[in-house]
Enzyme design. Sequence first.
Site, PDB file in Angstrom:
ATOM      1  N   ASP A  98      45.611 -25.315   9.915  1.00 32.32           N
ATOM      2  CA  ASP A  98      44.485 -25.724   9.125  1.00 32.32           C
ATOM      3  C   ASP A  98      43.917 -25.090   8.103  1.00 32.32           C
ATOM      4  O   ASP A  98      43.368 -23.781   8.318  1.00 32.32           O
ATOM      5  CB  ASP A  98      43.167 -26.158  10.190  1.00 32.32           C
ATOM      6  CG  ASP A  98      42.457 -27.441   9.976  1.00 32.32           C
ATOM      7  OD1 ASP A  98      42.074 -28.087  10.852  1.00 32.32           O
ATOM      8  OD2 ASP A  98      42.079 -27.641   8.770  1.00 32.32           O
ATOM      9  N   ASP A 199      41.583 -29.315   4.741  1.00 35.56           N
ATOM     10  CA  ASP A 199      40.470 -29.749   5.122  1.00 35.56           C
ATOM     11  C   ASP A 199      39.571 -30.526   3.912  1.00 35.56           C
ATOM     12  O   ASP A 199      39.548 -29.658   2.837  1.00 35.56           O
ATOM     13  CB  ASP A 199      39.535 -28.714   5.776  1.00 35.56           C
ATOM     14  CG  ASP A 199      38.197 -29.316   6.306  1.00 35.56           C
ATOM     15  OD1 ASP A 199      38.309 -30.078   7.340  1.00 35.56           O
ATOM     16  OD2 ASP A 199      37.251 -28.796   5.962  1.00 35.56           O
ATOM     17  N   GLU A 256      43.565 -34.019   4.338  1.00 36.47           N
ATOM     18  CA  GLU A 256      42.320 -34.879   4.854  1.00 36.47           C
ATOM     19  C   GLU A 256      41.635 -35.218   3.425  1.00 36.47           C
ATOM     20  O   GLU A 256      41.129 -34.507   2.708  1.00 36.47           O
ATOM     21  CB  GLU A 256      41.375 -34.133   5.566  1.00 36.47           C
ATOM     22  CG  GLU A 256      40.698 -34.896   6.525  1.00 36.47           C
ATOM     23  CD  GLU A 256      39.308 -34.281   7.016  1.00 36.47           C
ATOM     24  OE1 GLU A 256      39.012 -33.223   6.408  1.00 36.47           O
ATOM     25  OE2 GLU A 256      38.554 -35.013   7.744  1.00 36.47           O
ATOM     26  N   HIS A 332      39.747 -34.559  16.034  1.00 37.82           N
ATOM     27  CA  HIS A 332      38.552 -33.940  16.692  1.00 37.82           C
ATOM     28  C   HIS A 332      37.358 -34.439  16.123  1.00 37.82           C
ATOM     29  O   HIS A 332      36.218 -34.039  16.500  1.00 37.82           O
ATOM     30  CB  HIS A 332      38.704 -32.596  16.537  1.00 37.82           C
ATOM     31  CG  HIS A 332      38.686 -32.061  15.052  1.00 37.82           C
ATOM     32  ND1 HIS A 332      40.007 -32.495  14.022  1.00 37.82           N
ATOM     33  CD2 HIS A 332      38.113 -31.410  14.123  1.00 37.82           C
ATOM     34  CE1 HIS A 332      39.532 -32.175  13.086  1.00 37.82           C
ATOM     35  NE2 HIS A 332      38.493 -31.306  13.050  1.00 37.82           N
ATOM     36  N   ASP A 333      37.330 -35.425  14.996  1.00 41.73           N
ATOM     37  CA  ASP A 333      36.209 -35.835  14.314  1.00 41.73           C
ATOM     38  C   ASP A 333      35.881 -37.019  14.738  1.00 41.73           C
ATOM     39  O   ASP A 333      34.856 -37.875  14.298  1.00 41.73           O
ATOM     40  CB  ASP A 333      36.354 -35.861  13.037  1.00 41.73           C
ATOM     41  CG  ASP A 333      36.422 -34.360  12.211  1.00 41.73           C
ATOM     42  OD1 ASP A 333      36.867 -34.163  11.215  1.00 41.73           O
ATOM     43  OD2 ASP A 333      35.585 -33.550  12.971  1.00 41.73           O
TER      44      ASP A 333
HETATM   45  O1  TEU Z   1      35.917 -33.168   8.238  1.00 42.32           O
HETATM   46  C1  TEU Z   1      35.621 -33.795   6.960  1.00 42.32           C
HETATM   47  C2  TEU Z   1      34.996 -35.088   7.029  1.00 42.32           C
HETATM   48  O2  TEU Z   1      34.818 -36.083   6.566  1.00 42.32           O
HETATM   49  C3  TEU Z   1      34.083 -35.332   8.493  1.00 42.32           C
HETATM   50  O3  TEU Z   1      32.805 -34.534   8.386  1.00 42.32           O
HETATM   51  C4  TEU Z   1      33.910 -36.755   8.775  1.00 42.32           C
HETATM   52  O4  TEU Z   1      33.564 -37.311   7.571  1.00 42.32           O
HETATM   53  C5  TEU Z   1      32.882 -36.847   9.709  1.00 42.32           C
HETATM   54  O5  TEU Z   1      32.758 -35.880  10.695  1.00 42.32           O
HETATM   55  C6  TEU Z   1      32.869 -38.316  10.310  1.00 42.32           C
HETATM   56  O6  TEU Z   1      32.458 -38.119  11.502  1.00 42.32           O
HETATM   57  C7  TEU Z   1      36.594 -31.906   8.037  1.00 42.32           C
HETATM   58  C8  TEU Z   1      36.828 -31.389   9.536  1.00 42.32           C
HETATM   59  O7  TEU Z   1      37.712 -32.283  10.028  1.00 42.32           O
HETATM   60  C9  TEU Z   1      35.476 -31.490  10.361  1.00 42.32           C
HETATM   61  O8  TEU Z   1      35.594 -31.137  11.520  1.00 42.32           O
HETATM   62  C10 TEU Z   1      34.649 -30.549   9.450  1.00 42.32           C
HETATM   63  O9  TEU Z   1      33.371 -30.655  10.149  1.00 42.32           O
HETATM   64  C11 TEU Z   1      34.341 -30.832   8.296  1.00 42.32           C
HETATM   65  O10 TEU Z   1      35.620 -31.075   7.454  1.00 42.32           O
HETATM   66  C12 TEU Z   1      33.644 -29.774   7.314  1.00 42.32           C
HETATM   67  O11 TEU Z   1      34.624 -28.728   7.377  1.00 42.32           O
END
Ligand code: TEU
Length: 556
Positions: A98, A199, A256, A332-333
């Site tokens: 990542d 990310d 992403e 994971h999000d």
């Molecule tokens: O996520 C980016 C992001 O867009 C997320 O914040 C998403 O929009 C939100 O969580 C929706 O619920 C990336 C990573 O995947 C995330 O785990 C990190 O918290 C974020 O960037 C900051 O690095």
Amino acid sequence: MKKKWWQKAVVYQVYPRSFQDSNGDGIGDLAGVLQRLPYIKKLGVDVIWLNPVYKSPDKDNGYDISDYRDIQPKFGDMKIFDKLLSEAHRLGLKVVMDLVVNHTSDQHEWFKESRKSIDNPYRDFYIWRDGQDGQAPNNWGSYFGGSTWKYDEATKQYYLHLFAEGQPDLNWENPEVREQVWELMRFWLDKGIDGFRMDVINFISKPEGLPDAPNPENAEYGDVEPMVADGAKLNDYLREMNDKVLSKYDVMSVGEMPSSKPEDAVQYTGLDAGELNMVFQFDHVTLAFNDDPRLGKWNDKPVNLVDLKRALSRWQLALDGKGWNSLYWNNHDRARAVSRFGNDSPEYRERSAKMLATTLHMMQGTPYIYQGEELGMTNAHFTDLKQYQDIESLESYHQIVEKEKLTDHATMMRYLATESRDNARTPMQWDDSVNAGFTAGTPWLELNKNYREINAAKELQDEDSVFYFYKKLIDLRHKSDLIVYGDYRELDPEDEEVFAYKRHYEGKTLLVISNFTAKDVTRSYDSETKKTLLLSNYDDDLGTKFRPYESKVYVY
Ligand code: TEU
Ligand code: CA
């Protein structure tokens, strides 16, 4: 279009802190991932994507990196990482890391220097601005509540952080920042990793002058995403990254890209564009929105099938023959796939999990399986705020319920149960022993109560399990150019119950039909044509009759 290894590949996403604990401290670690490589190999995937394991104060579960060249002690050390990488390669598994370079941790050496003084050599590694009449430089709202600007007493300026205060944004306009990023990428690529997931990589080019965001609802802050997504210099930065780093290695890259549109992605993922191989787009996972725009993603609405089909089909059609899709339901999000898009009741959980898997894996693109998705793991269904640990969930509760009083506790608890990132982060369910075999200690986050019914050990002994169904889908993809390279055509886009589409390649047709409802429905497609049933989530084929969550794949 020249064929690439990552077009036939299937990726398995490992969230290390919730995957397998090996030393009893309740936190998953790299030795635990090493221990479970045979399980991942058995599923039949080709690539592992590891969420961040770098040194970090863990304000955002590792997405706040303080040293890009060292391992977070709670996950292990570089020795165990090297062992994991070589064992994965010995088993024929590639490893993608990542890359989090839109921001660093505020504990990173660069930021510690940068905040020391206005003329520090690292000052312009980050984005510092004067306030406006004692206020923040603009009205942007952070993803994790509050302003995206933090006032720093030492130099009496504000620094930008789209996410937590501990995640200051890097200034990509500074060529030294870019050179440092290329260097850290080479460090890992020279160790032999097989690529990067990047990310929020489409946030790195900030708008000239950092103007206020529109704020028609007169909310406390303006919506930052439209201001920073797909900025003017993004293609230049990605092309430079490709020229100087990625093109020197046979690796895969997936960016992403929240709120990116297909038209942009044709450029980002175009095979000859010299940028990235694919992107994670968000159209299909952000369909359900609160009627009050100030609450953004927080809602408890079902996802509308016609909207879902439109979102997925749009990307299939836009990139066919021009770029390459990633295919995912969750990560994971996001909330767990079977809870958000299927039906996680005991009666329909397995059937709908298999239906969702079929619907996605028969499309054009590289599928990503999030740990536990192959078991049909569900949302956590937490009922108490104390059960949550995710900074986004807790800060959003604080901002929405306590600060702005936009909704009440009970409603926000329903929204968290639907959309919180912690739904995906409960520990992997390995067996029905204490803590599902995840840890001998106290798990860092509560397990899902249903781990005795839903776990890997049980599914590995049941040839009809969700696990073996995913394995069948992966095997089918590996054997079929039709699945990998076929074009895409949706059937009956307005059908509110069934998702049906066709793929064509070299004179062969794949017909995929999924009933997204708990009802019996009747549908017929090409009824006069002789079809061979390739895969179904039922034991028999009733022709035009589709039972609850029945999904069938025909080839002819
Ligand atoms: O996520 C980016 C992001 O867009 C997320 O914040 C998403 O929009 C939100 O969580 C929706 O619920 C990336 C990573 O995947 C995330 O785990 C990190 O918290 C974020 O960037 C900051 O690095
Ligand atoms: Ca551990």
